[in-house]
Every structure is written in structure tokens, then in C-alpha cells.
Motif scaffolding. Structure first.
Motif, short mmCIF file in Angstrom:
data_model
loop_
_atom_site.label_atom_id
_atom_site.label_comp_id
_atom_site.label_asym_id
_atom_site.label_seq_id
_atom_site.Cartn_x
_atom_site.Cartn_y
_atom_site.Cartn_z
N GLU A 157 13.78 -51.06 -1.53
CA GLU A 157 13.14 -51.51 -0.29
C GLU A 157 14.16 -52.03 0.70
OE1 GLU A 157 10.28 -54.34 -1.54
OE2 GLU A 157 8.80 -52.85 -2.20
N ASN A 158 15.04 -52.89 0.24
CA ASN A 158 15.94 -53.58 1.16
C ASN A 158 17.16 -52.76 1.54
OD1 ASN A 158 14.99 -56.62 1.52
ND2 ASN A 158 14.49 -55.98 -0.56
N SER B 126 24.23 -58.90 8.07
CA SER B 126 24.92 -59.31 6.84
C SER B 126 24.35 -60.60 6.29
CB SER B 126 26.42 -59.48 7.13
OG SER B 126 27.02 -58.28 7.54
N GLN B 127 24.15 -61.59 7.16
CA GLN B 127 23.65 -62.88 6.71
C GLN B 127 22.22 -62.76 6.17
OE1 GLN B 127 25.48 -66.10 6.86
NE2 GLN B 127 23.90 -66.18 5.27
N ASN B 128 21.39 -61.97 6.82
CA ASN B 128 20.02 -61.78 6.35
C ASN B 128 20.00 -61.12 4.98
OD1 ASN B 128 18.99 -62.92 8.69
ND2 ASN B 128 18.64 -60.95 9.71
N ALA B 129 20.92 -60.18 4.75
CA ALA B 129 20.99 -59.52 3.45
C ALA B 129 21.40 -60.49 2.36
CB ALA B 129 21.98 -58.35 3.52
N VAL B 130 22.38 -61.33 2.64
CA VAL B 130 22.81 -62.34 1.66
C VAL B 130 21.66 -63.30 1.36
CG1 VAL B 130 24.36 -64.29 1.26
CG2 VAL B 130 25.25 -62.19 2.28
N SER C 8 22.54 -55.29 -9.35
CA SER C 8 23.05 -55.93 -8.14
C SER C 8 22.53 -55.20 -6.90
CB SER C 8 24.58 -55.92 -8.12
OG SER C 8 25.09 -56.73 -9.17
N VAL C 9 22.78 -55.81 -5.75
CA VAL C 9 22.31 -55.26 -4.48
C VAL C 9 23.51 -55.07 -3.55
CG1 VAL C 9 20.77 -55.62 -2.52
CG2 VAL C 9 20.13 -56.51 -4.78
N TRP D 57 18.23 -51.83 5.31
CA TRP D 57 19.53 -52.22 5.87
C TRP D 57 20.32 -50.99 6.30
CZ3 TRP D 57 20.41 -55.67 0.98
CH2 TRP D 57 19.60 -56.81 1.08
N LEU D 58 20.21 -49.89 5.55
CA LEU D 58 20.91 -48.66 5.92
C LEU D 58 20.41 -48.14 7.26
CD1 LEU D 58 21.08 -46.93 2.44
CD2 LEU D 58 23.05 -47.33 3.92
N GLU D 59 19.10 -48.19 7.48
CA GLU D 59 18.55 -47.74 8.76
C GLU D 59 19.06 -48.60 9.91
OE1 GLU D 59 14.35 -47.75 8.39
OE2 GLU D 59 14.29 -46.12 6.89
#
Length: 300
Positions: free
Chosen positions: A229-230, A254-258, A173-174, A234-236
Motif C-alpha cells: 500500500e505505502n 521522506s519524513q512522512n514515510a519514516v 522492512s519497508v 510513495w512511488l507515485e
């Protein structure tokens, strides 16, 4: 498999562990790394205890009077504690924590602990058991599965972040960032999952999890690359947004990650895997074949 539970309760400035046994409880303040794994951990070192807990345990002969009262010893059920292997999971968490005086425990460290298995090399889900932090169900002796994972970074004077998988098996999972005050976790983006396969995020990702039962290593390698990678990216961005008052940008992250995760689901669905059999994995495949049948039956 009914049990009472333990809780880690924290804000940016203090933290406590609270443990319960029916109506009884004990708690203590904690100021360093602590792990709970569906097992009572407070022995004689609690800060406060339910006023009637000791008398009840003495009445049941679970503890002898005249010795320091041990909450864990008094209220743990030995057989269920052994079968549940919570102490093993707790011990693994503690072994993987960095030196407690280093103050270098990171979000990535937390992700890694939640994804860990006792077998480090060439792990297969059919080798899992209740002693694994990332838990893969496989039958009678391991009936449980990690169905979702969460890591929270609490910041005193900045925006806290909540990292959720929203899917089972954190190794497959991510973790995605979400924020208090935003509206991403709504029924349109994250509809509640039902008992059968539907369009919820959990079930969309569950298709990949169940596909990985046939060829875990190949799919795990692809997902792991995506994670590295992702999640780091996202953490940065999260570190930058933690100081920002722009709610819109946090919602967009959040939306881009989903969206990125759902695109990965679509890509992995198209790939063909190789089913590998041995005596142990055959029983594992039968168990999950039965689970899929139950899921379809309950859905009807």
C-alpha cells in the motif's frame, strides 16, 4: 570471513563493475542488468586490469601463462567462495531479472529481488541459508544477516531517488524514499545505531524483526500489506516530485514515510505472536537467544 569486494559504479548515463583482490583490480563497462554478491565475477571479459595483477598471479601459480587471463579464477578462494554461496545469490538475481531487452525493469522489481528467498512457499527464516538474497542469520553455517538494503533510481534530467530500508531483513522492512540535498537523514531522525538496543530507527525496527522470529508468517503478512500500500503510493508521489524543484515536498515525503513506518512498529509491538517449534527452528531460536544476550552484554 575476510574478503575483498566488488562494486557497481553508475551515474545516469553509464555503469561499471569494479572488482578487487587486495591491491589488484579489474573493471568493465556494463550496459545491461548485472549482479554482484560478494563474489568475483569478472573472468576474461574485463576491460582493464591492474598492471601487476597477471604477473603476481603467475608468480603464485594461480594461473598458467599462455592462456587467457581469468581474474575470477586467479583471485577467488575456492573454499570461502563455496561457503559464502555468492554465485547462488548472483544466479538468483539474474533469474529474477526481466528480459534484458524489455527495458521494463522497475523499482518494484528491485525491491522484490532484494526480498527474495529460494523457498517460495511457506518460507520460515530458520530455512534460510547463505544462498538467499534476503539473508537471515541462523548459526555457524549462516552467520550473516542482511542488515540494510538500498535501491537507487538515477535520473539524468530529473531528481534521483534513493530508497532505503534502514533496517534488517528486507522481507520484513519497508523501502522509503530519500533525496540528495535534503536533510532528513540526520542524527535526529536517523541516529547512528549502537551495539545495544537504543532509539535509533534501526533498533526500533529490529524489535519487530526479532519478534517475527517467533511467528514469521503472521507478521510478514501484515508488513507485506503495508509495503504494497505505502511503497506504491510513495512511488507515485516520487515520480511527480522527480520533476519538481520543491525541495520541501521531497523532505515531507521522506519524513512522512519514516513516521508511517514508526507507527507500524508501535502497532506491531502490541500484537501477540505464537511461537512454533521444530528441530531446525529450535536451533534457530537458540542462536537468536544467544545474539540477544551478546547484545545486552556488549551494551553494558
Amino acid at each position: 570471513m575476510f574478503y575483498s569486494n566488488s562494486f557497481l559504479i553508475a551515474d545516469p548515463y553509464s555503469a561499471y563493475v569494479l572488482e578487487t583482490a587486495g591491491p589488484f583490480w579489474a573493471y568493465k563497462h556494463i550496459d545491461s542488468f548485472y549482479a554482484i554478491s560478494n563474489v568475483l565475477t569478472l573472468g576474461t571479459d574485463f576491460d582493464q586490469i591492474h598492471p601487476d595483477a597477471q604477473a603476481f598471479a603467475y608468480q603464485k601459480s594461480w594461473m598458467k601463462e599462455g592462456v587467457p587471463f581469468d581474474f575470477q579464477r586467479a583471485f577467488s578462494e575456492p573454499i570461502m567462495t563455496f561457503l559464502g554461496k555468492g554465485l547462488s545469490r548472483k544466479h538468483q538475481c539474474e533469474l529474477q531479472a526481466p528480459a534484458l531487452d524489455s527495458q521494463k525493469f522497475s523499482i518494484q522489481d528491485a525491491f522484490g529481488i532484494l526480498r527474495s528467498h529460494r523457498i517460495k512457499e511457506n518460507f520460515e527464516p530458520c530455512q534460510g541459508d547463505m544462498g538467499n538474497i534476503c539473508l537471515h542469520a541462523q548459526g555457524l553455517l549462516t552467520p550473516s544477516q542482511t542488515t540494510g538494503s538500498m535501491v537507487v533510481e538515477l535520473r539524468g534530467k530529473a531528481n534521483s531517488s534513493v530508497w532505503l530500508t534502514g533496517s534488517s531483513a528486507p522481507c520484513l522492512s519497508v523501502f522509503k524514499p530519500f533525496y540528495f540535498g535534503t536533510n532528513i537523514l540526520n542524527d535526529d531522525v536517523f541516529p547512528q545505531a549502537s551495539k545495544r538496543m537504543d532509539h535509533s530507527y534501526w533498533w526500533q525496527w529490529e524489535k519487530i524483526h526479532r519478534k517475527a522470529l517467533n511467528d514469521y508468517r503472521a507478521l510478514h503478512a501484515k508488513i507485506q500489506l503495508f509495503q504494497q500500500e505505502n511503497e506504491n503510493s510513495w512511488l507515485e508521489e516520487d515520480q511527480i516530485l522527480s520533476q519538481s524543484m520543491e525541495m520541501k515536498k521531497r523532505e515531507e515525503l521522506s519524513q512522512n514515510a519514516v513516521d508511517a513506518c514508526l507507527r507500524l512498529v508501535k502497532a506491531l509491538e502490541q500484537q501477540k505472536g505464537k511461537r512454533k517449534f521444530n528441530i531446525r527452528s529450535f536451533a534457530y531460536f537458540l542462536y537468536w537467544k544467544w545474539q540477544n544476550r551478546v547484545m545486552k552484554h556488549e551494551g553494558n
